[in-house]
Design an enzyme around this catalytic site. Sequence first.
Site, mmCIF file in Angstrom:
data_model
loop_
_atom_site.group_PDB
_atom_site.id
_atom_site.type_symbol
_atom_site.label_atom_id
_atom_site.label_comp_id
_atom_site.label_asym_id
_atom_site.label_seq_id
_atom_site.Cartn_x
_atom_site.Cartn_y
_atom_site.Cartn_z
ATOM 1 N N ASP A 102 27.939 28.066 15.442
ATOM 2 C CA ASP A 102 29.116 28.543 16.191
ATOM 3 C C ASP A 102 30.410 27.831 15.816
ATOM 4 O OD1 ASP A 102 28.441 26.087 17.375
ATOM 5 O OD2 ASP A 102 29.102 26.735 19.359
ATOM 6 N N ASN A 103 30.279 26.598 15.359
ATOM 7 C CA ASN A 103 31.460 25.826 14.925
ATOM 8 C C ASN A 103 30.949 24.584 14.205
ATOM 9 O OD1 ASN A 103 31.477 25.375 18.320
ATOM 10 N ND2 ASN A 103 31.209 23.562 17.054
ATOM 11 N N LYS A 148 21.661 29.553 24.456
ATOM 12 C CA LYS A 148 22.911 29.298 25.189
ATOM 13 C C LYS A 148 23.779 30.552 25.262
ATOM 14 C CE LYS A 148 27.068 26.630 24.113
ATOM 15 N NZ LYS A 148 27.547 25.456 23.370
ATOM 16 N N CYS A 181 32.867 26.590 21.113
ATOM 17 C CA CYS A 181 31.746 27.462 21.496
ATOM 18 C C CYS A 181 32.142 28.823 22.069
ATOM 19 C CB CYS A 181 30.877 26.748 22.525
ATOM 20 S SG CYS A 181 30.183 25.197 21.958
ATOM 21 N N HIS A 186 27.157 30.925 27.564
ATOM 22 C CA HIS A 186 28.510 30.342 27.540
ATOM 23 C C HIS A 186 29.648 31.362 27.484
ATOM 24 C CE1 HIS A 186 30.890 26.470 26.411
ATOM 25 N NE2 HIS A 186 30.958 26.794 27.692
ATOM 26 N N HIS A 201 24.004 20.401 19.562
ATOM 27 C CA HIS A 201 25.141 19.984 20.395
ATOM 28 C C HIS A 201 24.720 18.745 21.183
ATOM 29 C CE1 HIS A 201 28.059 20.121 23.666
ATOM 30 N NE2 HIS A 201 28.723 21.103 23.073
ATOM 31 N N ASP A 240 24.265 25.272 17.286
ATOM 32 C CA ASP A 240 25.444 24.862 18.046
ATOM 33 C C ASP A 240 25.977 23.548 17.486
ATOM 34 O OD1 ASP A 240 27.391 24.432 19.913
ATOM 35 O OD2 ASP A 240 26.094 24.633 21.659
ATOM 36 N N ASP A 241 27.135 23.593 16.883
ATOM 37 C CA ASP A 241 27.805 22.397 16.339
ATOM 38 C C ASP A 241 27.127 21.855 15.078
ATOM 39 O OD1 ASP A 241 29.242 22.738 18.678
ATOM 40 O OD2 ASP A 241 28.991 20.692 19.401
HETATM 41 MG MG MG Z 1 29.453 24.705 19.537
#
Ligand code: MG
Length: 462
Positions: free
Chosen positions: A286-287, A135, A79, A137, A234, A39-40
């Site tokens: 995810d990003n 996660k 996300c 979301h 994240h 995540d991130d």
């Molecule tokens: Mg993210």
Amino acid sequence: MRSYCGWCTIFVFLCAFAPLRENSAAEERPPNVVVIFADDLGYGDLSCFGHPTIKTPSLDRMACEGMRLTQFYSAAEVCTPSRAALLTGRLPPRNGQCGSRRVYFPDSKGGLQADEITIPELLKTKGYATACIGKWHLGHLPQFLPGKHGFDYFYGTPYVNDMDRVPTSPKGKAAYVAPKSEYWNLPLMRQTEIIERPANQNLFTRRYSEEAVRFIREHKDQPFFLYLAHNMPHVPLFRSDEFAGKSRRGLYGDVVEELDKSVGTVLDALRETNLADRTLVIFTSDNGPWLMYNEQGGSAGLLREGKGSTWEGGMREPTIAWWPGKVPAGSVSQELASTLDFLPTFCALAGVEAPKDRQLDGYDITSVLSGGASQRKEMFYYRSYDLMAVRVGPWKAHFLTQAGYGQPKADPHDPPLLFNLDVDPGENYNVAEKNPAVLKEIKALVEKHRAEMKAAPSQVDL
Ligand code: MG
């Protein structure tokens, strides 16, 4: 009666498509699929993608035994839309998994709709066991949880680890510099039950690894799909005591190094259960990195901007594919590919027909995973419902640009900004004036795309 040449043709055809499809007629059991989703995480945050001080020996080994994909994209810049697109193979506007709020919050009423078809739902038709660990979301209300979308098992958080902030926590970014779990009243869930609140975030990565290994061991005798979607890195950043103060990169480095160990633990479990040669594992994020958190955020390396933006740093991800004996060891693919391609690809590997009653935005990239060319020649970069940019081959045209955070309105560009990403991956040199024919081609593609884009109302803004 079929002619000899006819049978030859069929044989040649089958051979041509054999490399990743070991389970054609002779073998009934389709391959396992594991997606490890950070995540991130930034494009430049792994040792094997060039980070000078973060140590990622497990991911480096995974890359040595598998393939690094250097032009691989998440489907969105934040996300929620990114995750929805991965699981459904559809651009976020098509199923309303985007909006002005950008992601789901604890007060959100929406979620991924029941009529969306997800990867685990499809794979279950071939007897796969399915788990979402980490996660989610995509809506925290009961009707939207993973169990309603094809996952047999869920262990993790319904939304992000910086939500449910406790009012008495240190103000502003101060809570992130020296974070404590009790600053966020975050729920940890097993299936539909909250089992800990506030969740001990220091243990997230370790617990997710343990859950993943347990799932693999329990289901080693049947095909499985494991979606291991870590909360880290994240912000707020957490790691277990074992990794505290270990990395020269500081807290962020500690967190990535624990994630790296988790990847090694999962791959070891596959080796120990003799499943390595029948399991595709893909690691990605995810990003891009959340740059507004400075040292607490990661690095997109040579790419521009980060999370929240549709510059390359927001959506191009450090990606590694691993499947000993299938994915060529030590290889690098510069082909275009995306998390949007997971659904058609996993369907192809499992022998499941992808949905035909709706527009999908992914391609079967089994050819890429065996070292060949990609069917994907373009990438659409959305921010909410706005088509910000389009990539065709090496060319990327920006119609709108906007910083990931802190810039309320996008800057329009007419003519669009144009970059040649093969030559200029950092998007520094606008070459629009010199390439009118390229712009014309991209504009034609955009017109066609807009004409067939049927956007659904936002669930995120409910
Ligand atoms: Mg993210």
